[in-house]
Write an enzyme that holds these catalytic residues in place. Structure first.
Site, PDB file in Angstrom:
ATOM      1  N   CYS A  61     -16.207   0.590  -6.331  1.00  0.00           N
ATOM      2  CA  CYS A  61     -14.855   1.071  -6.034  1.00  0.00           C
ATOM      3  C   CYS A  61     -14.275   1.901  -7.171  1.00  0.00           C
ATOM      4  O   CYS A  61     -13.482   2.819  -6.935  1.00  0.00           O
ATOM      5  CB  CYS A  61     -13.913  -0.106  -5.790  1.00  0.00           C
ATOM      6  SG  CYS A  61     -14.626  -1.527  -4.971  1.00  0.00           S
ATOM      7  N   ASP A 135      -8.810  -2.727  -4.023  1.00  0.00           N
ATOM      8  CA  ASP A 135      -7.648  -3.146  -3.241  1.00  0.00           C
ATOM      9  C   ASP A 135      -6.321  -3.229  -3.994  1.00  0.00           C
ATOM     10  O   ASP A 135      -5.360  -2.539  -3.682  1.00  0.00           O
ATOM     11  CB  ASP A 135      -7.925  -4.523  -2.611  1.00  0.00           C
ATOM     12  CG  ASP A 135      -9.085  -4.488  -1.640  1.00  0.00           C
ATOM     13  OD1 ASP A 135      -9.740  -3.431  -1.537  1.00  0.00           O
ATOM     14  OD2 ASP A 135      -9.351  -5.502  -1.001  1.00  0.00           O
ATOM     15  N   SER A 482      -8.797 -10.803   3.732  1.00  0.00           N
ATOM     16  CA  SER A 482      -9.272  -9.469   3.408  1.00  0.00           C
ATOM     17  C   SER A 482      -8.908  -8.519   4.528  1.00  0.00           C
ATOM     18  O   SER A 482      -8.769  -8.913   5.695  1.00  0.00           O
ATOM     19  CB  SER A 482     -10.794  -9.512   3.246  1.00  0.00           C
ATOM     20  OG  SER A 482     -11.332  -8.216   3.311  1.00  0.00           O
TER      21      SER A 482
END
Length: 579
Positions: A61, A135, A482
């Protein structure tokens, strides 16, 4: 150093924060540090722009953020600014998932916002470009921008490319679900190994409409990111072009004096919530949008968010409930095309100003909806008339709860509770198949205070789904899920168990009734019995008595308000941007 900054550079620093570290005889020691790093007198006399990234080697990420930061710096220099790169932490949910590491995830959102704030404050930077991948780093970076209120541009690091397994696109969520299938004897160890080796083939954040891509869409919809910048996958060279453009644009915002709190308003927050609902986005948006609003002093809590969700059509057929990934949406027309059909349908506030210096309607003026692509529907032909995420309230959740219904068929569930006081106990029961179909699994003491840290439950929910229980079980928690979770999974139940909310009083066998269509979640236990249980209930001590998790548990508020840790913009007496 030229005595007149305007003559030297064209910039008047008399009202910019960096004057405190660069202007006048008293700041000679400060300037000497900048000369030590190779800056010229002209560069020291220009505005300083923080280029903040969440780069690290924890996960794919974040791995491309440093590269993109270099392109941002080139853009800042093109705009006659002086970039100052710095990094902050990231906790990557996919690796933190399923063990105590997940307690660090939501906590990291606050640390990211706090550390960016402190770096900017300590060095008196005048503007900010923030790059984020995983996130919690996206809302954390946006929270810092709104808190500081200096001209800012947000840039997403981009999504991962989809993997391919047996002729189908796959994401990391398929691997989590395969763990459950393997435990049930329906997926071989060889296939599980082959899947894990191909599911994540590049740099970038998880490819479905999970939390990272949901919040990336929010960055465009709320007006803090340049159009289309949320969509290009991390490996694409076009990401560097967006990065360079972000650097150029932040200098334009400095000239205009356009700040994040001019952009983040109640209307733009509603626009962001619309896009979350229309894409079947992550339930975590119900936590992050209130937290961003809080930084601006705007009361936009979970109830406000889900009200918008209820009134928004579900348009984008994205994983985990649908067929496509973020790359597909970008190539089909991106967030602007989705927003165009929402705007034309009367669902967006077109008069909101954005980081382009133009309104949302002006940004979208030349966007045309492509009827030949399959990823996004027009508002005239939605996947469903209401959003992919809905809110619930009732006797089990007086402060509210949230559930992602994108891709679901049955919206009602009623069954007996089976209670677990931590995720590990529930996951062990699921792996051992020690449950009965028709039950409502309750995982409690996992809220913001009780965890502490409000863990996500993807390992448990994915294992359940992989065992073929879709539609046959429900799961309720004061923790989170999630963005990759699917199935009847209700999170953010408040008040949480740690403060004696009704979820703390549930016993095995109690009937819980959930109606996602009506927006209700009820504990079918007489009030007299609940009052008796409440009188016998005693709070649990925090499992952490030192360190960052202890500190977080002392400060954090209710999920309903975004699980924030400070009084926010409404209580502010001095704004950093005005020092």
């Amino acid at each position: 150093m030229a005595p007149d900054q305007r003559v030297a550079t064209g910039w008047d620093k008399s009202k910019l924060p960096s004057r405190h570290v660069t202007v006048g005889p008293d700041r000679a020691p400060h300037r000497s540090y900048y000369y030590a790093m190779g800056l010229s007198e002209a560069e020291v006399a220009q505005p300083f722009v923080g280029v903040a990234t969440c780069w690290n080697e924890a996960a794919p990420c974040n791995i491309a953020l440093s590269r993109q930061a270099q392109a941002v710096k080139l853009g800042v220099k093109e705009g006659s600014g002086t970039p100052r790169e710095f990094t902050t932490i990231t906790v990557t949910d996919g690796i933190a998932m399923g063990h105590e590491g997940m307690k660090s995830s939501l906590t990291s959102r606050e640390v990211i916002a706090d550390s960016v704030e402190l770096t900017m404050r300590g060095h008196c930077y005048d503007a900010l470009v923030g790059l984020a991948g995983c996130d919690k780093s996206l809302p954390g970076m946006m929270m810092a921008m709104v808190r500081l209120n200096v001209p800012s541009v947000f840039l997403y690091g981009g999504s991962i490319l989809p993997g391919r397994f047996k002729g189908k696109d796959v994401t990391v969520v398929d691997v989590f679900e395969a763990v459950g299938s393997h435990a049930a004897g329906n997926f071989s160890a060889g296939d599980l190994h082959d899947l894990e080796c191909v599911a994540c083939p590049s740099a970038g954040s998880c490819g479905g409409q999970f939390t990272a891509n949901t919040m990336a869409c929010v960055s465009e919809a709320i007006g803090l990111a340049l159009p289309y910048s949320a969509g290009a996958p991390a490996p694409y060279e076009s990401r560097d072009a967006y990065a360079r453009a972000a650097g150029v644009q932040v200098m334009e915002l400095l000239k205009l004096g356009l700040r994040p709190r001019d952009i983040v308003t109640r209307k733009s927050l509603e626009n962001a919530a619309r896009v979350v609902a229309a894409t079947g986005g992550s339930t975590n948006a119900g936590l992050h949008l209130p937290a961003i609003a809080h930084e601006a002093g705007i009361d936009f809590d979970l109830h406000e968010v889900v009200k918008v969700f209820r009134e928004t059509p579900y348009l984008a057929d994205l994983k985990p409930g649908g067929r496509f990934v973020a790359k597909d949406m970008y190539e089909a027309g991106g967030v602007p095309m989705l927003m165009k059909t929402l705007l034309d349908g009367g669902y967006l506030h077109g008069d909101c100003i954005t980081v382009t210096g133009k309104t949302m309607a002006e940004n979208l003026a030349n966007v045309v909806f492509d009827p030949d692509q399959e990823v996004m529907r027009p508002v005239s032909n939605p996947l469903s008339p209401t959003g992919g995420v809905v809110g619930l309230t009732g006797s089990l959740a007086p402060q509210g709860a949230i559930v992602k219904i994108a891709g679901m068929t049955g919206l009602q569930f009623r069954g007996p509770a089976r209670c677990f006081d931590c995720e590990e106990d529930c996951f062990a029961a699921v792996q051992a198949r020690q449950y009965s179909e028709g039950e409502v699994l309750v995982i409690r003491y996992e809220g913001p205070r009780g965890g502490p840290g409000m863990r996500e439950m993807l390992s448990t929910t994915a294992a359940l789904y992989g065992q073929g229980t879709g539609g046959k079980m429900a799961l309720v928690t004061d923790g989170r899920f999630s963005g990759g979770t699917r199935g009847f999974c209700i999170g953010h139940v408040g008040p949480e168990a740690a403060v004696g909310g009704p979820i703390a009083l549930v016993k095995d066998g109690d009937i819980i009734a959930i109606d996602a269509a009506a927006g209700s979640i009820e504990l079918e236990v007489p009030e007299e019995e609940l009052a008796r249980r409440r009188a016998q209930w005693t709070p649990r001590p925090c499992a952490f008595q030192s360190g960052a998790l202890w500190k977080y548990a002392q400060l954090v508020g209710d999920a309903e308000k975004g699980a924030v840790t400070h009084p926010g913009g409404a209580a502010e007496t001095r704004c950093y941007a005005d020092i």
